[in-house]
Design a protein around this motif. Structure first.
Motif, PDB file in Angstrom:
ATOM      1  N   LEU A 157      29.263  25.074 -38.424  1.00 40.74           N
ATOM      2  CA  LEU A 157      29.348  23.623 -38.323  1.00 40.74           C
ATOM      3  C   LEU A 157      29.010  23.183 -36.903  1.00 40.74           C
ATOM      4  CD1 LEU A 157      32.013  21.366 -39.908  1.00 40.74           C
ATOM      5  CD2 LEU A 157      31.586  21.145 -37.475  1.00 40.74           C
ATOM      6  N   THR A 158      28.156  22.185 -36.776  1.00 41.70           N
ATOM      7  CA  THR A 158      27.815  21.612 -35.473  1.00 41.70           C
ATOM      8  C   THR A 158      28.609  20.332 -35.280  1.00 41.70           C
ATOM      9  OG1 THR A 158      25.573  22.509 -35.567  1.00 41.70           O
ATOM     10  CG2 THR A 158      25.951  20.683 -34.049  1.00 41.70           C
ATOM     11  N   LEU A 159      29.329  20.269 -34.183  1.00 40.00           N
ATOM     12  CA  LEU A 159      30.198  19.123 -33.925  1.00 40.00           C
ATOM     13  C   LEU A 159      29.735  18.385 -32.677  1.00 40.00           C
ATOM     14  CD1 LEU A 159      32.741  17.550 -34.721  1.00 40.00           C
ATOM     15  CD2 LEU A 159      34.079  19.164 -33.359  1.00 40.00           C
ATOM     16  N   VAL A 160      29.471  17.095 -32.854  1.00 42.79           N
ATOM     17  CA  VAL A 160      29.124  16.214 -31.744  1.00 42.79           C
ATOM     18  C   VAL A 160      30.302  15.277 -31.536  1.00 42.79           C
ATOM     19  CG1 VAL A 160      27.544  14.424 -30.926  1.00 42.79           C
ATOM     20  CG2 VAL A 160      26.672  16.321 -32.308  1.00 42.79           C
ATOM     21  N   SER A 161      30.863  15.257 -30.341  1.00 42.84           N
ATOM     22  CA  SER A 161      31.996  14.369 -30.100  1.00 42.84           C
ATOM     23  C   SER A 161      31.880  13.751 -28.713  1.00 42.84           C
ATOM     24  CB  SER A 161      33.328  15.122 -30.224  1.00 42.84           C
ATOM     25  OG  SER A 161      33.410  16.155 -29.270  1.00 42.84           O
ATOM     26  N   CYS A 162      32.279  12.500 -28.594  1.00 41.28           N
ATOM     27  CA  CYS A 162      32.129  11.807 -27.315  1.00 41.28           C
ATOM     28  C   CYS A 162      33.269  12.193 -26.363  1.00 41.28           C
ATOM     29  CB  CYS A 162      32.078  10.298 -27.523  1.00 41.28           C
ATOM     30  SG  CYS A 162      33.653   9.527 -27.881  1.00 41.28           S
TER      31      CYS A 162
END
Length: 364
Positions: free
Chosen positions: A265-270
């Motif tokens: 899973l690829t997670l993009v978070s600010c």
């Protein structure tokens, strides 16, 4: 230019069922920290590492008695390739070859004279077992230290090539080179030298890197820099921590460069700022905990976890699923479209529902 054109071309070697070098995927390694004489404890840790996504596992072998653990592990059905880490005693290397090791880690210069090196090389050649030469900044030969004055990048590279020549003199060519240092720049420069001078596969790592947090950063800089230049065929993140953590960190380094062949899973978070109006940090921690617990971390999907309306909608639209936070609430995106709005307290649960739907679709 295509990614495969950027990668250094190294010769391909077989390690058990895997291939190192050539155009094979970059492999992740770790090392057990159990007493190798304790075969049951070592088996438990090898299985944990394999379950975490470790491709190759290395075991310290201080004496001939410890070599018997390789036979035990194979008898118990271990399929992940196993490496015997040996120093000084050539007879232990022969014991490990006979016991089923898939790869031998030695430095030919410190196991004895030519006849002993030749005996190990011959045994490995007959079984199709590669040899890894491992050179560390803390254990260089006295003559090379005297020549350079310190464990410089040039000293590390020269030591590795010198050991390789000892094997070449025995007509052995299935060699992997590894030069490591606790100094990140030195490790990078040494591997750049080897990448120019030889086509042997290179194993990358920053040795004695430190704790999980500090060591991961140093490893990401050192290993990541070289991988981005196309250098490296197999990697280890060395941490003063549970070896399973090394595997996760290594996989993240590969994923960040699009080099991880395993589903993840690829997670993009600010990073959050004053515009954030949902409590994103604990929400993200809860989300990561739940995807691990519910076996969703290996889904090949991209999830955006964003906290405000500036970058949030754009990142969420670019993901398979994502949220963009508002004041105590968030918009839920699915494949670029807004599908719902939920209060802050429901965000994680709704994302989990979406992931389970994706998983169900993939397994139908």
């Amino acid at each position: 230019m295509a990614e495969q054109d950027l990668r250094r071309r190294s010769r391909a070697l077989s390690v058990g069922s895997l291939t190192i070098g050539g155009d094979a995927p970059i492999t992740v390694q770790s090392m057990t920290n159990t007493d190798t004489h304790d075969a049951v404890a070592t088996l438990r840790q090898v299985r944990a590492l394999a379950d975490a996504g470790c491709d190759i596992v290395r075991l310290a072998v201080p004496d001939a008695a410890a070599a018997a653990t390789f036979s035990y592990l194979k008898e118990q059905g271990v399929t992940v390739p196993l490496v015997a880490d040996i120093h000084f005693d050539w007879k232990i290397a022969l014991e490990c070859v006979a016991a089923g090791a898939d790869k031998i880690r030695i430095n030919p210069g410190n196991i004895g004279g030519h006849e002993k090196v030749e005996a190990v090389a011959r045994a490995c050649r007959e079984r199709g077992i590669p040899i890894r030469i491992g050179v560390n900044g803390g254990s260089l030969q006295k003559e090379i230290l005297a020549k350079y004055g310190s464990p410089t990048a040039e000293a590390l590279a020269e030591s590795a090539l010198m050991h390789a020549r000892l094997l070449e003199a025995c007509d052995f060519w299935d060699t992997v080179l590894s030069v490591k240092s606790s100094d990140v720049r030195r490790m990078i420069d040494a591997n750049r030298i080897l990448a120019e001078k030889t086509d042997y596969p290179l194993h990358l790592g920053v040795t004695e890197a430190g704790s999980a947090a500090r060591g991961t950063v140093k490893s990401a800089v050192g290993i990541g820099t070289l991988l981005a230049e196309g250098i490296g065929d197999t990697i280890r993140v060395s941490l003063t921590a549970d070896p399973v953590e090394e595997v996760g960190a290594a996989r993240e380094i590969l994923s960040s460069l699009g080099l991880n062949p395993q589903k993840q899973l690829t997670l993009v978070s600010c990073p959050t700022c004053g515009r954030t109006r949902v409590d994103l940090i604990p929400l993200l921690a809860d989300f990561e905990k739940r995807i691990r617990a519910e076996g969703l971390n290996d889904l090949p999907v991209k999830v955006a976890f964003m906290g405000c309306a500036v970058n949030g909608p754009g990142e969420a639209r670019d993901a398979d699923i994502g949220i963009a936070g508002g004041v105590g609430e968030a918009l839920l995106f699915r494949h670029g479209e807004v599908v719902a709005k939920y209060p802050e307290g429901e965000i994680v649960a709704r994302l989990m529902e979406e992931l389970h739907k994706i998983k169900d679709t993939m397994t139908e």
